[in-house]
Design a protein around this motif. Structure first.
Motif, PDB file in Angstrom:
ATOM      1  N   MET A   1      58.440 -50.583  31.357  1.00 11.36           N
ATOM      2  CA  MET A   1      60.537 -50.761  29.885  1.00 11.36           C
ATOM      3  C   MET A   1      59.588 -52.017  28.647  1.00 11.36           C
ATOM      4  N   ALA A   2      58.846 -53.011  29.813  1.00 11.64           N
ATOM      5  CA  ALA A   2      59.258 -53.777  28.898  1.00 11.64           C
ATOM      6  C   ALA A   2      57.870 -54.589  28.357  1.00 11.64           C
ATOM      7  N   ARG A   3      56.660 -53.608  28.092  1.00 11.11           N
ATOM      8  CA  ARG A   3      55.844 -52.896  27.005  1.00 11.11           C
ATOM      9  C   ARG A   3      55.948 -52.808  26.113  1.00 11.11           C
ATOM     10  N   LEU A   4      56.884 -51.875  26.251  1.00 10.75           N
ATOM     11  CA  LEU A   4      57.293 -51.198  25.080  1.00 10.75           C
ATOM     12  C   LEU A   4      59.016 -52.313  24.100  1.00 10.75           C
ATOM     13  N   VAL A   5      59.549 -52.535  25.257  1.00 10.83           N
ATOM     14  CA  VAL A   5      60.019 -53.871  24.596  1.00 10.83           C
ATOM     15  C   VAL A   5      59.828 -54.959  23.318  1.00 10.83           C
ATOM     16  N   MET A   6      58.298 -55.657  24.157  1.00  7.75           N
ATOM     17  CA  MET A   6      57.311 -56.169  23.572  1.00  7.75           C
ATOM     18  C   MET A   6      56.828 -55.512  22.333  1.00  7.75           C
ATOM     19  N   PHE A   7      55.811 -54.867  22.388  1.00  5.66           N
ATOM     20  CA  PHE A   7      55.698 -53.756  21.925  1.00  5.66           C
ATOM     21  C   PHE A   7      56.945 -54.350  20.673  1.00  5.66           C
ATOM     22  N   ALA A   8      58.061 -53.199  21.111  1.00  2.26           N
ATOM     23  CA  ALA A   8      58.688 -53.162  19.457  1.00  2.26           C
ATOM     24  C   ALA A   8      59.247 -54.954  18.909  1.00  2.26           C
ATOM     25  N   ILE A   9      59.172 -55.605  19.763  1.00  4.71           N
ATOM     26  CA  ILE A   9      59.722 -57.136  18.854  1.00  4.71           C
ATOM     27  C   ILE A   9      58.446 -57.346  18.471  1.00  4.71           C
ATOM     28  N   LEU A  10      57.174 -56.944  18.640  1.00  4.56           N
ATOM     29  CA  LEU A  10      56.066 -57.677  17.397  1.00  4.56           C
ATOM     30  C   LEU A  10      56.151 -56.839  16.595  1.00  4.56           C
ATOM     31  N   ALA A  11      55.649 -54.945  16.781  1.00  3.37           N
ATOM     32  CA  ALA A  11      55.645 -54.741  15.421  1.00  3.37           C
ATOM     33  C   ALA A  11      57.376 -54.769  14.885  1.00  3.37           C
ATOM     34  N   VAL A  12      58.521 -54.953  15.040  1.00  2.00           N
ATOM     35  CA  VAL A  12      59.456 -56.120  13.982  1.00  2.00           C
ATOM     36  C   VAL A  12      58.931 -57.008  13.363  1.00  2.00           C
ATOM     37  N   VAL A  13      58.949 -57.856  13.884  1.00  2.00           N
ATOM     38  CA  VAL A  13      57.476 -59.826  13.368  1.00  2.00           C
ATOM     39  C   VAL A  13      56.739 -59.050  12.539  1.00  2.00           C
ATOM     40  N   ILE A  14      55.587 -58.147  12.902  1.00  2.00           N
ATOM     41  CA  ILE A  14      54.334 -58.038  12.107  1.00  2.00           C
ATOM     42  C   ILE A  14      55.208 -57.274  10.763  1.00  2.00           C
ATOM     43  N   LEU A  15      56.098 -56.086  11.392  1.00  2.00           N
ATOM     44  CA  LEU A  15      56.154 -55.666   9.929  1.00  2.00           C
ATOM     45  C   LEU A  15      57.375 -56.112   8.680  1.00  2.00           C
ATOM     46  N   ALA A  16      58.024 -57.339   9.410  1.00  2.00           N
ATOM     47  CA  ALA A  16      58.779 -58.288   8.456  1.00  2.00           C
ATOM     48  C   ALA A  16      58.025 -59.250   8.033  1.00  2.00           C
ATOM     49  N   SER A  17      56.580 -60.253   8.610  1.00  2.00           N
ATOM     50  CA  SER A  17      56.198 -60.432   7.894  1.00  2.00           C
ATOM     51  C   SER A  17      55.132 -60.244   6.574  1.00  2.00           C
ATOM     52  N   ALA A  18      54.626 -59.074   7.082  1.00  2.00           N
ATOM     53  CA  ALA A  18      53.721 -58.134   6.526  1.00  2.00           C
ATOM     54  C   ALA A  18      54.607 -57.468   4.678  1.00  2.00           C
ATOM     55  N   VAL A  19      55.606 -57.931   4.754  1.00  2.00           N
ATOM     56  CA  VAL A  19      56.796 -57.450   3.599  1.00  2.00           C
ATOM     57  C   VAL A  19      56.808 -58.240   3.485  1.00  2.00           C
ATOM     58  N   PHE A  20      57.203 -59.864   4.227  1.00  2.00           N
ATOM     59  CA  PHE A  20      57.368 -61.135   3.744  1.00  2.00           C
ATOM     60  C   PHE A  20      56.031 -61.454   2.832  1.00  2.00           C
ATOM     61  N   CYS A  21      55.253 -61.314   2.933  1.00  2.00           N
ATOM     62  CA  CYS A  21      54.084 -61.656   2.622  1.00  2.00           C
ATOM     63  C   CYS A  21      53.555 -61.162   1.627  1.00  2.00           C
ATOM     64  N   VAL A  22      53.864 -59.492   0.434  1.00  2.00           N
ATOM     65  CA  VAL A  22      53.865 -58.883   0.388  1.00  2.00           C
ATOM     66  C   VAL A  22      54.787 -58.900  -1.019  1.00  2.00           C
ATOM     67  N   SER A  23      56.183 -59.987  -0.519  1.00  2.00           N
ATOM     68  CA  SER A  23      56.983 -59.870  -1.614  1.00  2.00           C
ATOM     69  C   SER A  23      56.964 -61.017  -2.481  1.00  2.00           C
ATOM     70  N   THR A  24      57.087 -62.152  -1.391  1.00  2.00           N
ATOM     71  CA  THR A  24      56.933 -63.497  -2.294  1.00  2.00           C
ATOM     72  C   THR A  24      56.460 -63.293  -2.467  1.00  2.00           C
ATOM     73  N   LYS A  25      56.697 -64.718  -3.617  1.00  2.00           N
ATOM     74  CA  LYS A  25      55.890 -65.196  -5.301  1.00  2.00           C
ATOM     75  C   LYS A  25      55.180 -66.635  -4.926  1.00  2.00           C
ATOM     76  N   ARG A  26      55.340 -67.238  -3.826  1.00  2.00           N
ATOM     77  CA  ARG A  26      54.930 -68.372  -3.826  1.00  2.00           C
ATOM     78  C   ARG A  26      53.433 -68.027  -2.812  1.00  2.00           C
ATOM     79  N   ILE A  27      52.309 -68.723  -3.201  1.00  2.00           N
ATOM     80  CA  ILE A  27      51.504 -68.649  -2.347  1.00  2.00           C
ATOM     81  C   ILE A  27      51.299 -68.368  -1.138  1.00  2.00           C
ATOM     82  N   MET A  28      52.133 -70.380  -1.521  1.00  3.11           N
ATOM     83  CA  MET A  28      52.083 -70.945   0.697  1.00  3.11           C
ATOM     84  C   MET A  28      52.401 -69.496   1.263  1.00  3.11           C
ATOM     85  N   ARG A  29      53.752 -69.362   0.583  1.00  4.37           N
ATOM     86  CA  ARG A  29      55.095 -68.592   1.352  1.00  4.37           C
ATOM     87  C   ARG A  29      54.156 -67.498   2.218  1.00  4.37           C
TER      88      ARG A  29
END
Length: 179
Positions: free
Chosen positions: A1-29
């Motif tokens: 169960m702990a692995r599933l929770v960690m996977f969910a947290i990592l998946a949210v971080v990866i997806l949020a960061s990826a969306v932020f990466c492609v949607s921001t207008k500042r290249i350093m961000r």
């Protein structure tokens, strides 16, 4: 169960960061968002007990490649970046949607072809052909016929040459701007 929770947290971080990466207008961000995506993928490797791949992900991609991107961003002058803007037109939107659908169909086809569903349900026959990390590590770090030590060394020398070339170009540009 702990692995599933960690996977969910990592998946949210990866997806949020990826969306932020492609949607921001500042290249350093965007580069910072990419860094978090790469760290999240390394976390997935560690979660799967692939410590070698996790360490390689952090050292090569999160450390080296992201630093090279940031270095390249810093080399490009602000005048070059100032007139860059891209507008999405109707044709491009449909083309992008078509390419995305082809990509999703390819992933689904590969998952079905490789019987990924049997692995998820715990079918023992599907895991019989899995290669252990010991074999992967020995293959990557051996100097034998099919080893990869020599290509890794060539890549490191190539990246060092790129960094030195970038410093020479930067020094040349600074001398020209100071005149």
């Amino acid at each position: 169960m702990a692995r599933l929770v960690m996977f969910a947290i990592l998946a949210v971080v990866i997806l949020a960061s990826a969306v932020f990466c492609v949607s921001t207008k500042r290249i350093m961000r965007a580069a910072t968002g990419l860094l978090f995506v790469l760290f999240g993928v390394a976390g997935l490797y560690f979660l799967l007990d692939y410590t070698f791949l996790g360490a390689a992900q952090i050292s090569i991609y999160a450390g080296g490649i992201t630093m090279m991107y940031i270095f390249a961003i810093q080399l490009v002058s602000k005048r070059t970046l100032q007139g860059l803007s891209e507008r999405w037109l109707g044709k491009r939107t449909f083309l992008a949607a078509f390419i995305a659908l082809v990509g999703v169909a390819t992933v689904i086809l590969v998952l079905l072809k490789n019987q990924f569903i049997n692995i998820l349900t715990g079918n023992e026959n599907a895991l019989a052909n899995e290669i252990t990390m010991d074999i992967v590590g020995k293959t990557l770090m051996s100097a034998d016929k099919y080893g990869y030590v020599l290509p890794f060394e060539f890549i490191s020398v190539f990246l060092l040459a790129c960094i030195i070339g970038g410093l020479v170009i930067l020094n040349k540009n600074k001398k020209e701007e100071s005149k």
